[in-house]
Write an enzyme that holds these catalytic residues in place. Structure first.
Site, PDB file in Angstrom:
ATOM      1  N   GLY A 190       2.523   3.421  11.058  1.00  0.00           N
ATOM      2  CA  GLY A 190       3.848   3.086  10.339  1.00  0.00           C
ATOM      3  C   GLY A 190       4.714   3.901   9.748  1.00  0.00           C
TER       4      GLY A 190
ATOM      5  N   GLY B  92       7.272   4.745   6.208  1.00  0.00           N
ATOM      6  CA  GLY B  92       7.520   4.162   5.068  1.00  0.00           C
ATOM      7  C   GLY B  92       9.144   4.632   4.675  1.00  0.00           C
TER       8      GLY B  92
ATOM      9  N   TYR C  47       9.546   6.831   2.819  1.00  0.00           N
ATOM     10  CA  TYR C  47       9.777   8.241   2.478  1.00  0.00           C
ATOM     11  C   TYR C  47       8.342   8.900   3.175  1.00  0.00           C
ATOM     12  CZ  TYR C  47       6.550   6.578  -1.498  1.00  0.00           C
ATOM     13  OH  TYR C  47       5.663   6.068  -2.369  1.00  0.00           O
ATOM     14  N   GLY C  48       8.148   8.383   4.382  1.00  0.00           N
ATOM     15  CA  GLY C  48       7.039   9.120   5.022  1.00  0.00           C
ATOM     16  C   GLY C  48       6.303   8.239   6.010  1.00  0.00           C
ATOM     17  N   LYS C  49       5.260   8.777   6.316  1.00  0.00           N
ATOM     18  CA  LYS C  49       4.622   7.927   7.454  1.00  0.00           C
ATOM     19  C   LYS C  49       3.319   7.465   6.905  1.00  0.00           C
ATOM     20  CE  LYS C  49       6.142  10.584  11.604  1.00  0.00           C
ATOM     21  NZ  LYS C  49       5.757  11.507  12.766  1.00  0.00           N
ATOM     22  N   VAL C  50       2.978   6.520   7.585  1.00  0.00           N
ATOM     23  CA  VAL C  50       1.720   6.026   7.024  1.00  0.00           C
ATOM     24  C   VAL C  50       0.512   6.121   8.117  1.00  0.00           C
ATOM     25  CG1 VAL C  50       0.646   3.663   6.260  1.00  0.00           C
ATOM     26  CG2 VAL C  50       2.719   4.373   5.749  1.00  0.00           C
TER      27      VAL C  50
ATOM     28  N   LYS D  30      -0.433   6.963   2.849  1.00  0.00           N
ATOM     29  CA  LYS D  30       1.178   6.996   3.242  1.00  0.00           C
ATOM     30  C   LYS D  30       1.441   8.467   2.580  1.00  0.00           C
ATOM     31  CE  LYS D  30       3.923   4.651   0.455  1.00  0.00           C
ATOM     32  NZ  LYS D  30       4.781   3.118  -0.120  1.00  0.00           N
TER      33      LYS D  30
ATOM     34  N   ASP E 141      11.514  -5.421  -4.876  1.00  0.00           N
ATOM     35  CA  ASP E 141      11.600  -5.367  -3.416  1.00  0.00           C
ATOM     36  C   ASP E 141      10.802  -6.480  -2.729  1.00  0.00           C
ATOM     37  OD1 ASP E 141      13.470  -4.448  -1.393  1.00  0.00           O
ATOM     38  OD2 ASP E 141      12.182  -2.561  -0.989  1.00  0.00           O
TER      39      ASP E 141
END
Ligand SMILES: *[C@@H]1O[C@H](CO)[C@@H](O)[C@H](O)[C@H]1NC(C)=O
Ligand SMILES: *[C@@H]1O[C@H](CO)[C@@H](O)[C@H](O)[C@H]1NC(C)=O
Ligand SMILES: *[C@@H]1O[C@H](CO)[C@@H](O)[C@H](O)[C@H]1NC(C)=O
Length: 973
Positions: free
Chosen positions: A657, A659, A661-664, A678, A774
């Site tokens: 996935g 996010g 601010y970056g990949k998971v 993450k 959020d």
């Protein structure tokens, strides 16, 4: 010794080195040439390199990487180059001391020179600066330069920006500055300039020729003589004329009326006399008019038709006695009207108080009489009506406790024994001046560090902002200052990492400027580096930052920034000693070698210092976590190597996935535990902030309905969070049918209950309470047993005891879920999460995105809802997968609850614990046990066509916005 002597020689002499080999000064120049010849890769023009070395030798505290002789190639802090030539020098706030060497003249490609906010720079500006024919920006704000302004500055044909304000310049304004035909910004304020304002005369230039210029800022000097009539003409584009706090005499020239672009006029605090020209009301764009503290005579100027006026101060003049002028009630933009110590008589019209923007009326010491009638529809912005020492004998108050904001001391009404009346006391209730609030419980910081409004300990960059003519007077109005904070932060963020800005103690100073302290906190690190500091200074000295127009013209004086972090040394910079050793021989050069050895030793010492500093930078997060993260219960510190291994080198196959601010990635720890990893994108600033927030919050909350933080890693410049792996993805995926999880009515109730319990824990049991900010379906994860787990705490906010139940903060969240009340007021409370949760409840039954193509789920449900019908008549909106054929027990109660959660006013929404109770009630209605451990594991909740699960933790579609026009899709009133 040799080197020092050389520095006293001007560079042009050094250039004739072949003729003067016997002059010791030439050796260093020779050295520079040798280096140029021998170092194949040197990127700097040798003459420019020599000039910079000469400048550096007359300064102390030059940036730490000013080493060697290739400023361009080695990327010296504050130096920019094009094609080996130095084109800009920007070195603000670095604590430079010394003088400006005349050698600068040889940098003949230089376009920008900014040495602002170096209080230790003294002496005169060398006349040779007039040779820098390409110079566009000359900015020397807030140093200690003195002497006369060299007339040679008038020889700079391309100069656009001339800011010499806040120094100690003496003498008069050179006439030659009238030759600066491109000049746009002209600031000489706050010096010791004397003499008259020069205008052209025959062949001699003068400032009237500056027809491109928009800013004449000459205030706070000792300029004398009259304002020449010739100074202004209709070709000029001046928007700001600031001549305040000088010794100007004579009358205001009628040519002023020709400045049709004029927005701000400050002539206050001079010795001007005579009448104000009657064509002043031709200045229809004028917003701020300051004529106070002069000896102006004649009738009070007629300001009718000047509809843009918002701030008028004509106090302390010698105008003839007059009646309350009719224009008093015709200025619709007026916020502040100061007419003190004049001779205005008669009764104030009630309509004066009713203009919406009106904040302050200062009418002390006039002859106003009769009755003060505020009326009932007075401006809600009114903060103060000061009517001291007039002849008022009666007051009619419209109610609302307004009498606390009126001062009538020294009027007959108070002299008749009514001295205990509110308005007969000077002490009055006023909103205290705004200061940026702390959005959390204060935590102790290491000495010298300060706590940012976002609760990070760091070394702030500090200085004073001066607004020369704001259009408002209410210094307690948080909205106004928050607009400034937001504008500043977003302007700075474009160029450097900023956590937050803080404004403190605004007040109007003796020069009638609005002053306040500004602190800028670094983002993702504990201090700014030298590049950040000079960039920051330049943004403010060069007016790159444009404040919201209500603040008007400003200037800034930065303090030196002693916590400058040393920049990493360039890999190239070691070459110097080697070259010398290899190439230099002969007795004649022995002294040179000695000099170089000394240099090399110093250099090595510096390099070692750099290394030490860098180590302390690496350990920042660790020390920081001990000082500012309350607890790290159970969260483990991983090495980058461990995480690289456990995700198979962050392989694409493990990528589950994205996010914000970056990949998971999916990973398996050595003990077999599945985790989601993450990894923040390198250099993502926002990531840095959210990373810290998540660690700080998640490490101290533990609940089965909150995703568990397993650990984190900040090795090797990485920022990685490790969570428990939640196998069934996000609620959003399940609702859209992507995950293959089938959600019937009962399962939806259980998911709702889980999410509600997670939130209730954050609001009511976490200490301090936390607002998630959020809540949305992509942040609710579902485990094997369909237990809901709230995730993604990147935007979360802790609520301190000191926060009176709300914190004021920049609006963040996701469109569609965002609480409109929070959006409007910027005041964040737990009830904002309740709103988002209400939206989530509606999404849960409709499986529709809350906001899509202008359709807003809350509005749709409200419009379609008909309580007389079965399922409230909402059939059409419902997700068929909910099991529409079956009985949806408790459905109406569920919808009632959702609608309560999205009430317009936070006060009307239930608390999360009430929401939990109500969902439990509904579950009991349909025969479910709310306290059963999980969604009945006996049910097969995975539909047969299970598709591969893309794992979440993603918050794609999450976007922040601040200020500006509210999104039109928000629920209308
Ligand atoms: C300017 O005015 C101030 C006060 O009015 C006075 O003290 C000062 O001497 C004057 N300066 C000049 C240069 O005229
Ligand atoms: C006022 O402005 C108009 C248009 O800018 C100009 O034509 C007129 O001459 C001005 N009046 C005076 C008295 O300066
Ligand atoms: C108020 O003052 C004006 C002159 O400024 C005078 O004409 C008027 O009579 C006074 N009114 C009262 C009620 O004293």
């Amino acid at each position: 010794m040799i080197i020092m002597k050389m520095d006293l020689l001007p560079l042009n002499e050094r250039i004739n080195w072949s003729l003067r080999l016997m002059n010791p000064g030439c050796w260093v120049f020779l050295l520079v040439l040798l280096i140029q010849v021998l170092v194949i890769s040197a990127d700097t023009d040798p003459q420019d390199a020599a000039v910079l070395n000469s400048l550096a030798s007359s300064w102390d505290n030059t940036p730490s990487n000013w080493i060697g002789s290739d400023p361009c190639g080695d990327k010296w802090v504050g130096i920019s180059c094009t094609n080996s030539r130095v084109i800009s020098i920007t070195l603000s706030s670095l604590g430079l001391t010394g003088t400006l060497s005349g050698d600068i003249q040889s940098l003949n490609e230089l376009q920008a020179l900014d040495l602002s906010y170096n209080k230790g720079l003294t002496g005169g500006i060398p006349a040779s600066i007039g040779s820098l024919s390409k110079l566009v920006n000359l900015i020397l704000v807030g140093c200690s330069f003195s002497g006369e302004i060299p007339p040679e500055i008038g020889n700079l044909p391309r100069l656009v920006f001339l800011s010499l304000n806040s120094n100690s310049f003496t003498g008069s304004i050179p006439k030659t500055l009238g030759n600066l035909s491109k000049l746009y910004w002209f600031d000489l304020a706050d010096n010791k300039l004397t003499g008259t304002i020069p205008v052209s005369d025959g062949n001699k230039p003068g400032l009237d020729l500056l027809t491109h210029c928009k800013h004449f800022h000459f205030g706070v000097n000792q300029l004398s003589g009259t304002i020449p009539s010739k100074l202004f003409n209709s070709d000029m584009r001046l928007i700001h004329v600031l001549f305040d706090n000088n010794n100007l005499t004579g009358s205001i020239p009628p040519t002023l009326g020709l400045l049709s672009h004029l927005e701000v006029l400050r002539l206050d605090a001079n010795s001007l006399s005579g009448p104000v020209p009657s064509n002043i009301n031709n200045l229809t764009k004028l917003a701020e008019l300051h004529l106070a503290n002069n000896q102006l005579t004649g009738t009070l100027p007629n300001l009718s038709g000047m509809t843009a006026l918002s701030f008028v101060d004509m106090s302390n003049n010698s105008f003839d006695a007059s009646e309350v002028p009719p224009w008093f009630s015709t200025l619709p933009s007026l916020t502040s009207l100061y007419l003190e110590f004049l001779k205005i008589g008669g009764q104030l019209p009630k309509s004066l108080f009713s203009f919406a923007p009106l904040q302050t009326l200062k009418l002390r010491s006039n002859r106003l009489n009769g009755t003060i009638d505020i009326g009932t529809d007075y401006s809600t912005s009114l903060e103060l009506i000061d009517l001291r020492d007039n002849d008022i004998s009666q007051i009619t108050l419209g109610g609302g406790g307004f009498e606390k904001k009126i001062i009538l001391v020294g009027n007959p009404i108070c002299n008749q024994g009514g001295t205990d009346l509110q308005y007969c006391k000077i002490s009055r209730q006023s909103t205290p001046p705004y200061s940026t609030p702390q959005n959390c419980i204060p935590i102790p910081c290491p000495s010298n560090e300060n706590l940012s409004p976002n609760c990070h300990c760091a070394y702030p960059y500090t200085g004073t902002l001066y607004f020369r003519s704001p259009s408002f007077s209410d210094l307690g109005n948080a909205t106004i200052f928050q607009i400034l904070e937001d504008a500043l932060k977003s302007s700075l963020l474009k160029q450097l990492p900023v956590d937050s800005v803080s404004l403190q103690n605004p007040f109007v100073d003796a020069d009638n400027n609005l002053e306040m302290t500004l602190q800028v906190f670094p983002g993702g690190k504990d201090r700014f580096n030298e590049i950040d500091v000079s960039t920051l200074g330049f943004i403010l000295s060069n007016q790159t930052f444009k404040p919201p127009s209500i603040f008007g013209p400003y200037y800034f004086i930065g303090e030196g920034y002693s916590a400058v972090r040393v920049v990493a040394p360039s890999s190239k910079s070691n070459r110097l000693p080697v070259i010398i050793g290899a190439s230099v021989g002969g007795a004649a050069l022995a002294s040179l070698v000695t000099g170089c050895v000394v240099f090399a030793i110093r250099h090595r010492r510096k390099t070692r210092k750099l290394k030490e500093k860098n180590q302390s930078i690496v350990s920042w997060s660790r020390t920081k976590s001990s000082s500012s993260i309350p607890l790290l219960k159970g969260a483990k510190l991983f090495s980058f190597e461990e995480l690289r291994k456990c995700t198979n080198n962050f392989s694409e196959a493990n990528h589950i996935g994205n996010g914000s601010y970056g990949k998971v990635y999916r990973g398996i720890l050595t003990d077999g535990q599945l985790v989601a990893v993450k990894r923040a994108q390198q250099g993502s600033m926002q990531g840095g902030l959210e990373f810290n927030t998540e660690i700080e919050l998640l490490s101290r909350v533990h609940h089965k309905n909150l995703v568990t933080l397993v650990g984190f890693c900040f090795d090797q410049g990485e920022q990685i969070l490790v969570y428990e792996y939640v196998p069934n993805g996000t609620l959003k995926e399940s609702l859209s049918g992507k995950s293959g999880v089938h959600l019937d009515w009962k399962r939806r109730l259980r998911v709702a209950l889980g999410a509600a319990r997670g939130l209730a824990y954050l609001h009511e049991l976490a200490n301090p309470p936390i607002v998630h900010r959020d809540i949305k379906s992509s942040n609710i994860l579902l485990d094997d047993h369909l237990n809901a787990k709230v995730s993604d705490f990147g935007l979360s906010k802790p609520m301190g005891d000191d926060t009176k139940g709300y914190v004021t903060t920049q609006v963040k969240g996701t469109m569609g879920y965002l609480d409109p009340e929070y959006y409007m007021t910027q005041q964040l409370t737990e009830k904002s999460d309740v709103y988002s949760f209400g939206v989530l409840l509606l999404e849960l039954i409709t499986a529709k995105k809350p906001l899509e193509r202008g359709r807003y789920i809350v509005r749709e449900v409200r419009v379609m809802m008909d309580k007389t019908k079965d399922l409230y008549g909402l059939h059409e909106l419902l997700d068929p997968a909910i099991g529409l054929g079956t009985t949806l027990g408790g459905f109406e109660k569920y919808v009632d609850l959702a609608i309560q959660c999205v009430e317009d006013s936070g006060n009307d929404r239930p608390a999360m614990s009430d929401v939990v109770k109500e969902i439990e009630n509904i579950m009991q209605l349909v025969g479910m046990n709310p306290n059963a451990d999980s969604a009945s594991a006996s049910l097969s909740y995975i539909s047969s066509s299970r598709s591969p699960v893309r794992h979440p933790y993603s918050n794609v579609g999450n976007f922040d916005y601040s200020g500006g026009v509210p999104p039109s899709e928000l629920e209308p009133k």
